[in-house]
Design a protein around this motif. Structure first.
Motif, PDB file in Angstrom:
ATOM      1  N   PRO A  20       7.896  15.441 -14.546  1.00  0.00           N
ATOM      2  CA  PRO A  20       6.751  15.888 -13.747  1.00  0.00           C
ATOM      3  C   PRO A  20       5.948  14.727 -13.183  1.00  0.00           C
ATOM      4  CG  PRO A  20       6.863  17.070 -15.846  1.00  0.00           C
ATOM      5  CD  PRO A  20       7.835  15.925 -15.933  1.00  0.00           C
ATOM      6  N   GLY A  21       5.512  14.877 -11.932  1.00  0.00           N
ATOM      7  CA  GLY A  21       4.630  13.892 -11.303  1.00  0.00           C
ATOM      8  C   GLY A  21       5.184  12.493 -11.256  1.00  0.00           C
ATOM      9  N   ALA A  22       6.500  12.361 -11.085  1.00  0.00           N
ATOM     10  CA  ALA A  22       7.141  11.035 -11.174  1.00  0.00           C
ATOM     11  C   ALA A  22       6.881  10.166  -9.954  1.00  0.00           C
ATOM     12  CB  ALA A  22       8.640  11.213 -11.372  1.00  0.00           C
ATOM     13  N   VAL A  23       6.524  10.767  -8.828  1.00  0.00           N
ATOM     14  CA  VAL A  23       6.316   9.966  -7.616  1.00  0.00           C
ATOM     15  C   VAL A  23       5.186  10.580  -6.787  1.00  0.00           C
ATOM     16  CG1 VAL A  23       8.002  11.217  -6.183  1.00  0.00           C
ATOM     17  CG2 VAL A  23       7.495   8.831  -5.676  1.00  0.00           C
ATOM     18  N   ARG A  24       4.456   9.705  -6.088  1.00  0.00           N
ATOM     19  CA  ARG A  24       3.439  10.145  -5.144  1.00  0.00           C
ATOM     20  C   ARG A  24       4.018  10.083  -3.741  1.00  0.00           C
ATOM     21  NH1 ARG A  24      -1.874   6.745  -7.264  1.00  0.00           N
ATOM     22  NH2 ARG A  24      -1.991   7.715  -9.345  1.00  0.00           N
ATOM     23  N   GLY A  50       0.792  -1.221   0.000  1.00  0.00           N
ATOM     24  CA  GLY A  50       0.000   0.000   0.000  1.00  0.00           C
ATOM     25  C   GLY A  50       0.819   1.263   0.000  1.00  0.00           C
ATOM     26  N   ALA A  51       2.040   1.196   0.534  1.00  0.00           N
ATOM     27  CA  ALA A  51       2.965   2.327   0.539  1.00  0.00           C
ATOM     28  C   ALA A  51       4.324   1.815   0.960  1.00  0.00           C
ATOM     29  CB  ALA A  51       2.506   3.429   1.490  1.00  0.00           C
ATOM     30  N   THR A  84       5.776   4.175 -10.398  1.00  0.00           N
ATOM     31  CA  THR A  84       4.969   2.977 -10.123  1.00  0.00           C
ATOM     32  C   THR A  84       3.572   3.283  -9.623  1.00  0.00           C
ATOM     33  OG1 THR A  84       5.641   2.777  -7.797  1.00  0.00           O
ATOM     34  CG2 THR A  84       7.085   1.763  -9.461  1.00  0.00           C
ATOM     35  N   GLY A  85       3.355   4.470  -9.085  1.00  0.00           N
ATOM     36  CA  GLY A  85       2.077   4.785  -8.452  1.00  0.00           C
ATOM     37  C   GLY A  85       2.012   4.408  -6.993  1.00  0.00           C
ATOM     38  N   THR A  86       2.996   3.663  -6.484  1.00  0.00           N
ATOM     39  CA  THR A  86       3.033   3.333  -5.056  1.00  0.00           C
ATOM     40  C   THR A  86       3.470   4.561  -4.273  1.00  0.00           C
ATOM     41  OG1 THR A  86       3.606   1.030  -5.503  1.00  0.00           O
ATOM     42  CG2 THR A  86       4.099   1.866  -3.298  1.00  0.00           C
ATOM     43  N   PRO A  87       2.685   4.990  -3.279  1.00  0.00           N
ATOM     44  CA  PRO A  87       3.065   6.189  -2.534  1.00  0.00           C
ATOM     45  C   PRO A  87       4.273   5.972  -1.645  1.00  0.00           C
ATOM     46  CG  PRO A  87       1.039   5.248  -1.648  1.00  0.00           C
ATOM     47  CD  PRO A  87       1.363   4.475  -2.881  1.00  0.00           C
TER      48      PRO A  87
END
Length: 296
Positions: free
Chosen positions: A288-292, A60-61, A81-84
């Motif tokens: 831009p926006g490479a990681v959460r 989940g993170a 990856t979208g994983t925070p």
């Protein structure tokens, strides 16, 4: 979102703070209802492999516990990856956490904030720098500052900002301007002599030195700070101003806001997020926006 969270721990960060910090951070996450799995590694390569496996398995993170070196490893695992990514900053510099406004050396508070952000779904997308396959979140250093970083990393007997102050004084004795070749956003190649060129996705390095003081982590651009060819006396006057960011007003300092930069100079090793990146030449690109990340 899965309720299993991965703690990515550097047990040696901050002279042992990493190991001690993992427990209160894990407790805060468990108190919020999350299942916590801890990932260690025998060395950096093994730790990164394990972190990537956790991300691929759908954690989940990934919550990185340590200093900027651990944050750098974590970025390699989660970027794109979208994983925070959560940050429990307990190292020496902690510049990535500073740029995000996260707690420093307060693992329980950092764990609670990560849990709150996960429950509320308030992830924040930020930019990252990329050089080849390597990602960075804060600042890429080249020149006088990277030589200071190199010397500071060899000073095992002292920690914190004082280490970098001592390294600065030592490097001044051997100071010489560096001939660079640079290209900004694919434009013409420029040949300049400079003391250093710092490429900022974030604003600070070296434990709070605001070399790229106005950098914003979600604007799609680097702030590139160029300290020009100046004397030792001028450098001694300018460099202390880095801690407040007031050096940007000096006539020998210029700032460029660009999406990419090519840097070349003989005998210069670049550092990114305080870790050795390799010898110039290199090309750095802002993604831009490479990681959460999990914000405060």
């Amino acid at each position: 979102m899965t309720s299993e969270i991965t703690l990515f721990v550097n047990p040696t960060a901050g002279r042992g703070r990493g190991a001690r910090a993992a427990q209160p951070a894990a407790s805060a996450l468990r108190d919020a209802g999350f299942s916590v799995r801890t990932v260690l590694g025998e060395d950096a390569d093994d730790a990164l492999r394990r972190a990537r496996e956790a991300v691929a398995a759908g954690t989940g993170a990934l919550i990185a516990v340590g200093g900027d070196g651990m944050m750098s490893l974590a970025l390699q695992a989660v970027a794109g990856t979208g994983t925070p990514l959560g940050v429990v900053a307990v190292g020496t510099g902690n510049d990535f956490a500073r740029a995000l406004g996260l707690p420093i050396r307060d693992p329980a508070a950092a764990g609670r904030l990560a849990a709150e952000a996960l429950k509320a779904g308030t992830e924040r997308e930020i930019d990252l720098g990329r050089v080849g396959e390597r990602w960075f979140g804060s600042v890429l250093a080249s020149g006088f500052d990277s030589r200071v970083n190199d010397r500071g990393n060899r000073m095992r007997w002292v920690g914190g900002r004082f280490k970098y102050d001592l390294a600065i004084l030592a490097e001044l004795a051997a100071f010489r301007p560096i001939p660079y070749r640079i290209r900004l956003d694919g434009g013409p190649v420029r040949e300049i002599e400079a003391t250093l060129i710092a490429v900022g996705n974030g604003s600070t390095y070296g434990g709070g030195m605001r070399i790229c003081a106005d950098a914003v982590m979600d604007d799609g651009l680097f702030d590139v700070t160029v300290v020009g060819d100046c004397s030792r006396a001028t450098l001694l006057k300018v460099f202390p101003k880095v801690y407040k960011g007031t050096h940007l007003g000096h006539p020998d300092v210029t700032v460029h806001r660009v999406a990419s930069i090519e840097l070349a100079a003989a005998g210069v090793t670049a550092y990114a997020d305080g870790e050795p990146l390799g010898a110039l030449p290199l090309t750095a690109t802002c993604v831009p926006g490479a990681v959460r990340v999990l914000p405060p």
